[in-house]
Design a protein around this motif. Structure first.
Motif, PDB file in Angstrom:
ATOM      1  N   ALA A 211     -25.753  -6.347 -12.523  1.00 37.23           N
ATOM      2  CA  ALA A 211     -24.661  -5.948 -13.422  1.00 37.23           C
ATOM      3  C   ALA A 211     -23.970  -4.664 -12.950  1.00 37.23           C
ATOM      4  O   ALA A 211     -23.325  -3.986 -13.755  1.00 37.23           O
ATOM      5  N   GLN A 214     -20.228  -4.500 -13.832  1.00 38.23           N
ATOM      6  CA  GLN A 214     -20.046  -4.280 -15.268  1.00 38.23           C
ATOM      7  C   GLN A 214     -20.394  -2.830 -15.630  1.00 38.23           C
ATOM      8  O   GLN A 214     -19.702  -2.197 -16.446  1.00 38.23           O
ATOM      9  N   THR A 272     -14.740 -13.739 -20.322  1.00 39.73           N
ATOM     10  CA  THR A 272     -14.035 -12.889 -19.354  1.00 39.73           C
ATOM     11  C   THR A 272     -12.573 -12.685 -19.742  1.00 39.73           C
ATOM     12  O   THR A 272     -12.009 -11.610 -19.527  1.00 39.73           O
ATOM     13  N   MET A 319     -22.119  -9.965 -21.136  1.00 39.80           N
ATOM     14  CA  MET A 319     -22.162 -10.170 -19.690  1.00 39.80           C
ATOM     15  C   MET A 319     -23.460  -9.640 -19.105  1.00 39.80           C
ATOM     16  O   MET A 319     -24.115 -10.322 -18.301  1.00 39.80           O
ATOM     17  N   CYS A 320     -23.854  -8.421 -19.487  1.00 41.40           N
ATOM     18  CA  CYS A 320     -25.094  -7.847 -18.949  1.00 41.40           C
ATOM     19  C   CYS A 320     -26.301  -8.700 -19.313  1.00 41.40           C
ATOM     20  O   CYS A 320     -27.164  -8.973 -18.468  1.00 41.40           O
ATOM     21  N   LEU A 323     -26.484 -11.943 -17.383  1.00 46.76           N
ATOM     22  CA  LEU A 323     -26.821 -11.742 -15.973  1.00 46.76           C
ATOM     23  C   LEU A 323     -28.308 -11.471 -15.783  1.00 46.76           C
ATOM     24  O   LEU A 323     -28.772 -11.348 -14.634  1.00 46.76           O
ATOM     25  N   THR A 383     -14.797  -7.808 -11.130  1.00 45.77           N
ATOM     26  CA  THR A 383     -15.910  -7.852 -12.079  1.00 45.77           C
ATOM     27  C   THR A 383     -16.015  -9.198 -12.788  1.00 45.77           C
ATOM     28  O   THR A 383     -17.118  -9.748 -12.938  1.00 45.77           O
ATOM     29  N   TYR A 387     -19.146 -11.934 -12.461  1.00 39.74           N
ATOM     30  CA  TYR A 387     -19.908 -12.452 -13.594  1.00 39.74           C
ATOM     31  C   TYR A 387     -19.968 -13.979 -13.562  1.00 39.74           C
ATOM     32  O   TYR A 387     -21.044 -14.577 -13.716  1.00 39.74           O
ATOM     33  N   LYS A 391     -23.798 -15.384 -13.399  1.00 37.61           N
ATOM     34  CA  LYS A 391     -24.424 -15.507 -14.719  1.00 37.61           C
ATOM     35  C   LYS A 391     -25.514 -16.561 -14.703  1.00 37.61           C
ATOM     36  O   LYS A 391     -25.465 -17.533 -13.939  1.00 37.61           O
TER      37      LYS A 391
END
Length: 395
Positions: A211, A214, A272, A319-320, A323, A383, A387, A391
């Motif tokens: 990440a 991010q 996104t 997102m974090c 991931l 970014t 992702y 992901k």
């Protein structure tokens, strides 16, 4: 027609309990935020510089512990860790009230930040564990409202109580609310996690390396928000605009509105695009703020900042988490929160230096707008694509 029936449950007892406990933790903290400087001046007769250093130790403590917080949350049983760090967080309120020496108060302030950093990482992770993966974005959005509501009501309540009854009642109510929060945490039903073999000192136990884009993007967002937390009232005074307290209320209103509206869209594949919309909107909002020439533009920019953050906050956190493997959720949350802490800290320090150098705060918000423009370009160019490529599904 059957879509809503077939959806996995979102408002489970664990999720609601965790959100309520999180609200009480943040409310007790935000209630004290405007009162503590006045309390330090009143009790210790110190100067502005010393009081500012002591107050900032909270942020330093939270930032120092964030990587280790993720490691602890992913390595230890989450419920006991959450409970005991929440308990230590509560004891710090007693320390503020009982201790009579300024150096000891400084130590308590630092440790308050440490326990805050660990307990909030644990709280976010326990809440996400209670969410079905198909509704994670929606749930993260709703969970964040517990913080937004505390931000919108805590400082106002704290100042009212302080002005009417003094600091003792403020500390007493903060302690009582934390005790209620502890009781709620005690009732959580947190299932043991499957153990996953990992290298004992691998970097991903402290920081989610997948990440990094991010993380960098979110630092820029925090950098821009730092000056808003500390200098917006001074900027309003320079512009001749009164009622700057409404600026924060409008940010909170925009945040809550968008968190309520966008969570479901995140889970339908709009993640996104929504974050990108938020990144572009916040650039426009800060440009309005930097070049505003009326109270209307000033307050509209506040609402737009809140609206954009309502897209950005749950988006970056989702997102974090997406991931990360299941056993890395604590690390994912601490990575997300660390970016915010770092950005806020740098923004406050840089904002103060720039304001002193230029003699006005407009240049501070111009710089924020430029920083956000860089972050916006970075998000769309790299970014978001990073992702989508990396992901993990169904974690």
């Amino acid at each position: 027609m059957n879509e809503s029936v077939e959806k996995p449950a979102l408002w489970t007892r664990n999720f609601v309990t965790c959100a309520a406990a999180n609200f009480l933790l943040f409310f007790s903290f935000y209630q004290l935020l405007p009162v503590l400087p006045l309390y330090i001046f009143e009790k210790f007769q110190t100067d502005n510089s010393t009081a500012g250093i002591i107050i900032s130790l909270y942020t330093i403590g939270a930032l120092c512990c964030r990587p280790f917080a993720g490691f602890l949350v992913d390595s230890l049983s989450r419920k006991p860790l959450y409970f005991w760090t929440f308990f230590a967080f509560t004891l710090c309120f007693i320390g503020y009230w009982a201790l009579g020496l300024l150096p000891l108060l400084a130590v308590v302030r630092f440790m308050h930040g440490v326990f805050f950093g660990i307990s909030t990482t644990a709280s976010n992770t326990v809440a996400i564990d209670a969410l079905p993966s198909s509704r994670r974005g929606e749930g993260i959005g709703y969970f964040g409202i517990s913080v937004n509501l505390a931000f919108a009501t805590g400082p106002m309540t704290g100042m009212f109580l302080y002005e009417a009854f003094g600091s003792d009642l403020v500390f007493g109510i903060s302690i009582a609310l934390c005790v209620i929060g502890l009781i709620l945490v005690k009732t959580l039903n947190v299932k043991p996690r499957p153990k996953v073999a990992r290298p004992p000192l691998s970097l991903d136990r402290f920081f989610l390396t997948r990440a990094i884009p991010q993380f960098i993007n979110f630092i820029f967002v925090g950098f821009a928000y730092g000056p808003v937390t500390n200098y917006i009232s001074l900027y309003a005074k320079e512009l001749g605009i009164g009622g700057s307290g409404w600026f924060y209320a409008l940010i909170a209103a925009g945040l809550i509105m968008n968190r309520l509206l966008t969570g479901r869209l995140i889970d339908r594949g709009w993640l996104t695009r929504l974050v990108g919309m938020g990144m572009t909107l916040i650039v426009a909002a800060y440009c309005m703020l930097a070049f505003c020439n009326s109270a209307v533009v000033f307050f509209v920019s506040a609402f737009l900042i809140g609206t954009s953050l309502g897209l950005i906050f749950p988006g970056y956190q989702t997102m974090c988490v997406n991931l990360a493997r299941h056993d890395q959720r604590g690390t994912a949350n601490s990575t997300y929160l660390s970016a915010w802490d770092i950005g806020i800290g740098i923004g406050i320090l840089a904002g103060g230096s720039m304001a002193q150098k230029f003699g006005m705060h407009q240049q501070v918000f111009v710089t924020c707008a430029i920083a956000l423009t860089i972050a916006d370009i970075m998000f769309w160019a790299y970014t978001s694509k990073h992702y989508l490529k990396n992901k993990l599904e169904g974690v």
